[in-house]
Scaffold this motif. Sequence first.
Motif, PDB file in Angstrom:
ATOM      1  N   GLN A  69       0.804  -1.217   0.000  1.00  0.00           N
ATOM      2  CA  GLN A  69       0.000   0.000   0.000  1.00  0.00           C
ATOM      3  C   GLN A  69       0.840   1.270   0.000  1.00  0.00           C
ATOM      4  O   GLN A  69       0.465   2.267  -0.619  1.00  0.00           O
ATOM      5  CB  GLN A  69      -0.933  -0.008   1.219  1.00  0.00           C
ATOM      6  N   GLN A  70       1.978   1.248   0.702  1.00  0.00           N
ATOM      7  CA  GLN A  70       2.790   2.451   0.838  1.00  0.00           C
ATOM      8  C   GLN A  70       3.955   2.504  -0.143  1.00  0.00           C
ATOM      9  O   GLN A  70       4.504   3.578  -0.387  1.00  0.00           O
ATOM     10  CB  GLN A  70       3.330   2.558   2.269  1.00  0.00           C
ATOM     11  N   GLN A  71       4.348   1.330  -0.653  1.00  0.00           N
ATOM     12  CA  GLN A  71       5.490   1.235  -1.566  1.00  0.00           C
ATOM     13  C   GLN A  71       6.685   2.060  -1.040  1.00  0.00           C
ATOM     14  O   GLN A  71       7.180   2.974  -1.713  1.00  0.00           O
ATOM     15  CB  GLN A  71       5.091   1.704  -2.966  1.00  0.00           C
ATOM     16  N   PRO A  72       7.138   1.729   0.156  1.00  0.00           N
ATOM     17  CA  PRO A  72       8.217   2.517   0.780  1.00  0.00           C
ATOM     18  C   PRO A  72       9.526   2.382   0.016  1.00  0.00           C
ATOM     19  O   PRO A  72       9.780   1.381  -0.671  1.00  0.00           O
ATOM     20  CB  PRO A  72       8.336   1.899   2.174  1.00  0.00           C
ATOM     21  N   VAL A  73      10.358   3.388   0.162  1.00  0.00           N
ATOM     22  CA  VAL A  73      11.686   3.385  -0.472  1.00  0.00           C
ATOM     23  C   VAL A  73      12.711   3.820   0.574  1.00  0.00           C
ATOM     24  O   VAL A  73      12.369   4.286   1.657  1.00  0.00           O
ATOM     25  CB  VAL A  73      11.751   4.338  -1.692  1.00  0.00           C
ATOM     26  N   ALA A  74      13.975   3.650   0.224  1.00  0.00           N
ATOM     27  CA  ALA A  74      15.096   4.103   1.057  1.00  0.00           C
ATOM     28  C   ALA A  74      14.973   3.597   2.494  1.00  0.00           C
ATOM     29  O   ALA A  74      14.784   2.417   2.726  1.00  0.00           O
ATOM     30  CB  ALA A  74      15.196   5.621   1.003  1.00  0.00           C
ATOM     31  N   THR A  75      15.042   4.518   3.470  1.00  0.00           N
ATOM     32  CA  THR A  75      15.044   4.123   4.873  1.00  0.00           C
ATOM     33  C   THR A  75      13.770   3.391   5.270  1.00  0.00           C
ATOM     34  O   THR A  75      13.810   2.407   6.009  1.00  0.00           O
ATOM     35  CB  THR A  75      15.228   5.358   5.775  1.00  0.00           C
ATOM     36  N   ASP A  76      12.632   3.859   4.783  1.00  0.00           N
ATOM     37  CA  ASP A  76      11.363   3.221   5.126  1.00  0.00           C
ATOM     38  C   ASP A  76      11.329   1.774   4.644  1.00  0.00           C
ATOM     39  O   ASP A  76      10.860   0.878   5.357  1.00  0.00           O
ATOM     40  CB  ASP A  76      10.190   3.990   4.505  1.00  0.00           C
ATOM     41  N   THR A 205      21.578  -2.929  14.143  1.00  0.00           N
ATOM     42  CA  THR A 205      22.749  -2.106  13.839  1.00  0.00           C
ATOM     43  C   THR A 205      22.646  -1.527  12.435  1.00  0.00           C
ATOM     44  O   THR A 205      22.963  -0.352  12.205  1.00  0.00           O
ATOM     45  CB  THR A 205      24.034  -2.948  13.969  1.00  0.00           C
ATOM     46  N   TYR A 206      22.200  -2.335  11.508  1.00  0.00           N
ATOM     47  CA  TYR A 206      22.014  -1.886  10.122  1.00  0.00           C
ATOM     48  C   TYR A 206      20.985  -0.759  10.042  1.00  0.00           C
ATOM     49  O   TYR A 206      21.177   0.239   9.324  1.00  0.00           O
ATOM     50  CB  TYR A 206      21.582  -3.075   9.274  1.00  0.00           C
ATOM     51  N   LEU A 207      19.896  -0.899  10.794  1.00  0.00           N
ATOM     52  CA  LEU A 207      18.864   0.141  10.788  1.00  0.00           C
ATOM     53  C   LEU A 207      19.384   1.459  11.353  1.00  0.00           C
ATOM     54  O   LEU A 207      19.081   2.530  10.841  1.00  0.00           O
ATOM     55  CB  LEU A 207      17.651  -0.319  11.606  1.00  0.00           C
ATOM     56  N   VAL A 208      20.149   1.353  12.428  1.00  0.00           N
ATOM     57  CA  VAL A 208      20.626   2.560  13.103  1.00  0.00           C
ATOM     58  C   VAL A 208      21.739   3.243  12.317  1.00  0.00           C
ATOM     59  O   VAL A 208      21.774   4.471  12.194  1.00  0.00           O
ATOM     60  CB  VAL A 208      21.108   2.216  14.530  1.00  0.00           C
ATOM     61  N   THR A 209      22.660   2.449  11.775  1.00  0.00           N
ATOM     62  CA  THR A 209      23.850   3.024  11.137  1.00  0.00           C
ATOM     63  C   THR A 209      23.771   3.057   9.610  1.00  0.00           C
ATOM     64  O   THR A 209      24.510   3.814   8.969  1.00  0.00           O
ATOM     65  CB  THR A 209      25.102   2.226  11.529  1.00  0.00           C
TER      66      THR A 209
END
Length: 221
Positions: A69-76, A205-209
Motif C-alpha cells: 500500500q505504501q510502496q516505501p523506499v530508502a530508509t522506510d 545495527t544496520y537500521l541505526v547506522t
Amino acid sequence: MRDIFDAELHQLGEDLAAMSGRVEQAITNAGIALLTADLALAESVIADDLAIDAIERDLDERCVLLLAQQQPVATDLRIVVSALRMSASLERMGDLARHVAQVARGRYPRHAVPQALSGTFAEMHDAAVRVARRTTTLLNSREIQLAESIEQDDDLLDELHEDTFAALLGGSWAGTTQETIDVTLLGRYYERFGDHGVSVARRVTYLVTGVGRPELDRTAT
C-alpha cells in the motif's frame, strides 16, 4: 498519510520488542525446566510458543500490507524489510526454546542432561538468557553497543557447543543412546539460538547506522 505511516512503523518496532520479550521468557523457562526437570514449566513454554507464532504472523501480514500500500523506499523500505527478517529470527528463537522444553518434557521425571554435562548446559542456559535479554533491550533502546555483547555470548555458546561434542567423543563418555541424542540436539538448539540473536542484533545495527555486514543473513535456517 505520513503520520499514519510513521505510527505504523513505530508500532512494528514495539511489537518486535514485545515478541522478543516473550522469547526471553521462553528460553529462561525452558532452561530452568531442562535443568530442574520441571514438567509444568516445560509444558507452559511449549504452549506459549503459539503466542510467539501469532505475533510473527500478524507482523508479517502488516509488513506485506505496508509494502503493497505504501510502496516505501530508502530508509522506510529498510525498516519494513528488516522487521520481516527480525520477526522470522525471533520466531525461530521461540521454536528453539520450545525444542529445549520438549526435550525436558520427554525425559520427565528424569533429567535430560547427564550430571557430567549439567555445568556446561547451565552455562549455555545463562548465555542464551543474556542473548535474549540483551536482544529485547536492544530492540527497545537501539543502543547498538549491546550488539557486541550479544555476539560475545554467541561466541561463548559456540564454544560450549564444541565442549559437548568433545565430551561425547571422549573416551570417558558413558551416556545412553538417548542421552547422546539429547545432548547433541540440545547443544545445537542453544547454538542456533545465539546465532539468531546475532542476526537480530546486526539488523538493528544496520537500521541505526545504515551499514550492513556480508554475513548478516548467515542464520537463514
